[in-house]
Design an enzyme around this catalytic site. Structure first.
Site, PDB file in Angstrom:
ATOM      1  N   GLU A 105       0.734  -1.113  -0.035  1.00 47.13           N
ATOM      2  CA  GLU A 105      -0.055  -0.038   0.034  1.00 47.13           C
ATOM      3  C   GLU A 105       0.822   1.368  -0.026  1.00 47.13           C
ATOM      4  OE1 GLU A 105      -2.532   1.039  -0.448  1.00 47.13           O
ATOM      5  OE2 GLU A 105      -4.183   0.295   0.318  1.00 47.13           O
ATOM      6  N   ASP A 106       0.055   2.472  -0.565  1.00 49.68           N
ATOM      7  CA  ASP A 106       0.963   3.621  -0.447  1.00 49.68           C
ATOM      8  C   ASP A 106       0.667   4.319   1.283  1.00 49.68           C
ATOM      9  OD1 ASP A 106      -1.707   4.013  -1.339  1.00 49.68           O
ATOM     10  OD2 ASP A 106      -1.092   6.124  -1.953  1.00 49.68           O
ATOM     11  N   ASP A 109      -4.567   4.679   6.279  1.00 42.95           N
ATOM     12  CA  ASP A 109      -5.130   5.784   7.019  1.00 42.95           C
ATOM     13  C   ASP A 109      -6.065   5.285   8.079  1.00 42.95           C
ATOM     14  OD1 ASP A 109      -6.490   8.386   7.644  1.00 42.95           O
ATOM     15  OD2 ASP A 109      -6.285   8.882   5.736  1.00 42.95           O
ATOM     16  N   PHE A 158      -3.817  15.596   4.965  1.00 44.06           N
ATOM     17  CA  PHE A 158      -3.943  14.979   3.564  1.00 44.06           C
ATOM     18  C   PHE A 158      -2.803  14.913   2.766  1.00 44.06           C
ATOM     19  CE2 PHE A 158      -5.866  13.801  -0.312  1.00 44.06           C
ATOM     20  CZ  PHE A 158      -6.631  12.675  -0.205  1.00 44.06           C
ATOM     21  N   ARG A 171      -0.479  12.374  -8.329  1.00 41.49           N
ATOM     22  CA  ARG A 171       0.306  11.140  -8.219  1.00 41.49           C
ATOM     23  C   ARG A 171       1.478  11.024  -8.603  1.00 41.49           C
ATOM     24  NH1 ARG A 171      -3.624   7.196  -6.694  1.00 41.49           N
ATOM     25  NH2 ARG A 171      -5.690   7.631  -7.837  1.00 41.49           N
TER      26      ARG A 171
HETATM   27  C1  PRP Z   1      -6.073   5.352  -1.031  1.00 41.78           C
HETATM   28  C2  PRP Z   1      -4.924   4.743  -0.575  1.00 41.78           C
HETATM   29  C3  PRP Z   1      -5.094   3.415   0.140  1.00 41.78           C
HETATM   30  C4  PRP Z   1      -6.426   4.005   0.965  1.00 41.78           C
HETATM   31  C5  PRP Z   1      -5.921   4.244   2.375  1.00 41.78           C
HETATM   32  O1  PRP Z   1      -6.837   4.856  -1.882  1.00 41.78           O
HETATM   33  O2  PRP Z   1      -4.130   4.287  -1.814  1.00 41.78           O
HETATM   34  O3  PRP Z   1      -5.448   2.200  -0.622  1.00 41.78           O
HETATM   35  O4  PRP Z   1      -6.844   5.190   0.485  1.00 41.78           O
HETATM   36  O5  PRP Z   1      -6.824   4.909   2.913  1.00 41.78           O
HETATM   37  P1  PRP Z   1      -7.777   4.066   4.286  1.00 41.78           P
HETATM   38  O6  PRP Z   1      -6.806   3.477   5.193  1.00 41.78           O
HETATM   39  O7  PRP Z   1      -8.536   5.205   5.154  1.00 41.78           O
HETATM   40  O8  PRP Z   1      -8.823   3.009   3.692  1.00 41.78           O
HETATM   41  P2  PRP Z   1      -7.960   5.606  -2.636  1.00 41.78           P
HETATM   42  O9  PRP Z   1      -9.080   4.824  -2.000  1.00 41.78           O
HETATM   43  O10 PRP Z   1      -7.718   6.931  -2.719  1.00 41.78           O
HETATM   44  O11 PRP Z   1      -7.718   4.885  -4.038  1.00 41.78           O
HETATM   45  P3  PRP Z   1      -6.323   4.889  -5.049  1.00 41.78           P
HETATM   46  O12 PRP Z   1      -5.561   3.872  -4.464  1.00 41.78           O
HETATM   47  O13 PRP Z   1      -6.922   4.744  -6.414  1.00 41.78           O
HETATM   48  O14 PRP Z   1      -6.062   6.390  -4.994  1.00 41.78           O
END
Ligand code: PRP
Length: 189
Positions: A105-106, A109, A158, A171
């Site tokens: 994961e990136d 949160d 954020f 990104r």
């Molecule tokens: C972002 C990120 C994680 C997630 C983390 O994805 O890449 O997958 O949010 O947040 P959380 O712990 O509150 O669930 P996003 O839903 O924005 O989709 P993306 O990966 O396409 O940017």
């Protein structure tokens, strides 16, 4: 209302939290640890697209053991808020049964996304599942998550860049940053 049109994404950045060099050094450390931990084991890396794409690419290049790849794409964010619902847009192509799976994961949160992914993969009875995330934002956690490998802890801001987006933009910033307030306040692009 006339919305601002971004020409250069760097112009919208208010603060760089982790620069390119800090990120690359940490990615190398994580890759070394992963390479050592999985020596002699088959491991399948599963990046959670789209956010993990850039981190995953760099991590991969620094891992020295043989690995396999599979991909998932999930999303849950609208503007700066988690919807609380995870939409699986692309699922694993191969079965995870009897495999060592490393979710990449990136950012973690609220933990809702990775919890959903973890539970979904677990149903396929893998040999093991571990989690690697470049960023950990524990202040907003709503699920208990054990992160096996993480790069940096971030405050409750954020952040964008290095794969992480705001409304699908930013990104491609090569660093982790916070945008100017006025950018977050605009609702459309
Ligand atoms: C972002 C990120 C994680 C997630 C983390 O994805 O890449 O997958 O949010 O947040 P959380 O712990 O509150 O669930 P996003 O839903 O924005 O989709 P993306 O990966 O396409 O940017």
């Amino acid at each position: 209302m006339q919305l601002k049109k971004t020409i250069n994404v760097h112009d919208d950045v208010a603060e760089i939290i982790f620069n390119e060099q800090q990120i690359q050094e940490r990615v190398k450390e994580l890759a070394l640890k992963i390479s050592n931990d999985y020596i002699g084991k088959q491991v399948t890396l599963v990046p959670i697209l789209k956010g993990a794409a850039i981190f995953f690419g760099d991590l991969l290049k620094n891992i020295t053991i043989p690995i396999s790849l599979d991909f998932m794409m999930v999303s849950s964010y609208k503007n700066t808020l988690s919807s609380g619902f995870v939409c699986v847009e692309l699922d694993l192509r191969e079965t995870a049964e009897n495999k060592n799976i490393l979710i990449v994961e990136d950012i973690i949160d609220t933990g809702i996304t990775v919890d959903c992914v973890y539970e979904r993969i677990k149903l396929q009875k893998p040999k093991s599942i571990k989690i690697c995330s470049l960023l950990d934002k524990p202040s907003r956690r709503r699920k208990i998550i054990n992160i096996d490998y993480f790069g940096f802890e971030v405050q409750d801001k954020f952040v964008v860049g290095y794969g992480a987006d705001f409304n699908e933009i930013y990104r491609n910033l090569p660093y982790i940053s916070v945008l100017k307030n006025e950018i977050y306040e605009e609702k459309e692009f």
